[in-house]
Design a protein around this motif. Sequence first.
Motif, PDB file in Angstrom:
ATOM      1  N   ASN A  11       0.845  -1.182   0.000  1.00 37.32           N
ATOM      2  CA  ASN A  11       0.000   0.000   0.000  1.00 37.32           C
ATOM      3  C   ASN A  11       0.889   1.244   0.000  1.00 37.32           C
ATOM      4  OD1 ASN A  11       0.868   0.390   2.670  1.00 37.32           O
ATOM      5  ND2 ASN A  11      -1.071  -0.257   3.566  1.00 37.32           N
ATOM      6  N   ARG A  12       0.307   2.417   0.029  1.00 34.31           N
ATOM      7  CA  ARG A  12       1.091   3.650  -0.068  1.00 34.31           C
ATOM      8  C   ARG A  12       1.956   3.897   1.160  1.00 34.31           C
ATOM      9  NH1 ARG A  12      -4.025   7.668   0.537  1.00 34.31           N
ATOM     10  NH2 ARG A  12      -4.284   7.396   2.772  1.00 34.31           N
ATOM     11  N   ASN A  13       1.683   3.183   2.256  1.00 33.26           N
ATOM     12  CA  ASN A  13       2.491   3.301   3.466  1.00 33.26           C
ATOM     13  C   ASN A  13       3.652   2.315   3.496  1.00 33.26           C
ATOM     14  OD1 ASN A  13       0.768   5.298   4.499  1.00 33.26           O
ATOM     15  ND2 ASN A  13      -0.636   3.725   5.229  1.00 33.26           N
ATOM     16  N   GLY A  14       3.748   1.468   2.479  1.00 31.88           N
ATOM     17  CA  GLY A  14       4.837   0.500   2.394  1.00 31.88           C
ATOM     18  C   GLY A  14       4.559  -0.829   3.062  1.00 31.88           C
ATOM     19  N   SER A  15       3.335  -1.044   3.511  1.00 35.70           N
ATOM     20  CA  SER A  15       2.972  -2.318   4.132  1.00 35.70           C
ATOM     21  C   SER A  15       2.567  -3.323   3.065  1.00 35.70           C
ATOM     22  CB  SER A  15       1.801  -2.132   5.099  1.00 35.70           C
ATOM     23  OG  SER A  15       2.154  -1.247   6.130  1.00 35.70           O
ATOM     24  N   VAL A  16       3.012  -4.563   3.212  1.00 33.71           N
ATOM     25  CA  VAL A  16       2.633  -5.625   2.275  1.00 33.71           C
ATOM     26  C   VAL A  16       1.167  -5.957   2.487  1.00 33.71           C
ATOM     27  CG1 VAL A  16       3.036  -8.006   1.562  1.00 33.71           C
ATOM     28  CG2 VAL A  16       4.960  -6.577   2.232  1.00 33.71           C
ATOM     29  N   VAL A  17       0.377  -5.915   1.405  1.00 36.79           N
ATOM     30  CA  VAL A  17      -1.041  -6.268   1.483  1.00 36.79           C
ATOM     31  C   VAL A  17      -1.344  -7.558   0.726  1.00 36.79           C
ATOM     32  CG1 VAL A  17      -1.828  -3.905   1.871  1.00 36.79           C
ATOM     33  CG2 VAL A  17      -1.672  -4.780  -0.472  1.00 36.79           C
ATOM     34  N   TYR A  18      -0.403  -7.987  -0.122  1.00 34.19           N
ATOM     35  CA  TYR A  18      -0.621  -9.210  -0.897  1.00 34.19           C
ATOM     36  C   TYR A  18       0.728  -9.821  -1.228  1.00 34.19           C
ATOM     37  CZ  TYR A  18      -2.472 -12.479  -4.277  1.00 34.19           C
ATOM     38  OH  TYR A  18      -2.825 -13.628  -4.920  1.00 34.19           O
ATOM     39  N   GLU A  19       0.798 -11.137  -1.145  1.00 39.36           N
ATOM     40  CA  GLU A  19       2.040 -11.829  -1.452  1.00 39.36           C
ATOM     41  C   GLU A  19       1.715 -13.192  -2.032  1.00 39.36           C
ATOM     42  OE1 GLU A  19       6.297 -12.213   0.701  1.00 39.36           O
ATOM     43  OE2 GLU A  19       4.551 -12.566   1.960  1.00 39.36           O
ATOM     44  N   THR A  20       2.441 -13.575  -3.075  1.00 38.56           N
ATOM     45  CA  THR A  20       2.295 -14.902  -3.667  1.00 38.56           C
ATOM     46  C   THR A  20       3.619 -15.278  -4.313  1.00 38.56           C
ATOM     47  OG1 THR A  20       0.864 -16.309  -5.029  1.00 38.56           O
ATOM     48  CG2 THR A  20       1.419 -14.157  -5.940  1.00 38.56           C
ATOM     49  N   SER A  21       3.749 -16.528  -4.676  1.00 35.37           N
ATOM     50  CA  SER A  21       4.972 -17.004  -5.324  1.00 35.37           C
ATOM     51  C   SER A  21       4.609 -18.081  -6.339  1.00 35.37           C
ATOM     52  CB  SER A  21       5.952 -17.556  -4.294  1.00 35.37           C
ATOM     53  OG  SER A  21       5.427 -18.699  -3.678  1.00 35.37           O
ATOM     54  N   ALA A  22       5.614 -18.522  -7.073  1.00 38.74           N
ATOM     55  CA  ALA A  22       5.379 -19.534  -8.101  1.00 38.74           C
ATOM     56  C   ALA A  22       4.885 -20.851  -7.492  1.00 38.74           C
ATOM     57  CB  ALA A  22       6.650 -19.772  -8.900  1.00 38.74           C
ATOM     58  N   SER A  23       5.360 -21.161  -6.300  1.00 34.50           N
ATOM     59  CA  SER A  23       5.002 -22.446  -5.687  1.00 34.50           C
ATOM     60  C   SER A  23       3.573 -22.485  -5.153  1.00 34.50           C
ATOM     61  CB  SER A  23       5.979 -22.787  -4.560  1.00 34.50           C
ATOM     62  OG  SER A  23       5.911 -21.819  -3.543  1.00 34.50           O
ATOM     63  N   ASN A  24       2.990 -21.330  -4.846  1.00 37.42           N
ATOM     64  CA  ASN A  24       1.598 -21.292  -4.364  1.00 37.42           C
ATOM     65  C   ASN A  24       0.851 -20.130  -5.013  1.00 37.42           C
ATOM     66  OD1 ASN A  24       2.788 -19.161  -3.014  1.00 37.42           O
ATOM     67  ND2 ASN A  24       1.787 -19.559  -1.078  1.00 37.42           N
TER      68      ASN A  24
END
Length: 70
Positions: free
Chosen positions: A11-24
Amino acid sequence: QYNNFTLQIFNRNGSVVYETSASNYEEFAGIPNKGALAGDGLLPVGTYFYVIQYNDQDEEDTASWVYINY
């Protein structure tokens, strides 16, 4: 196409809101899976920033932004 990547959306504050990778891998649909809003409906309209790390020395990582508007 890439079998060892990670994607993070901030988000604009630098907090991760979504994460994914090739394995999942899960396609991003505006629903946060990290942070305070995880699993709590759609993200608010606005600008978000993303980083794709390909984990491949032959491929440069990508960083840019996306505007979410429903």
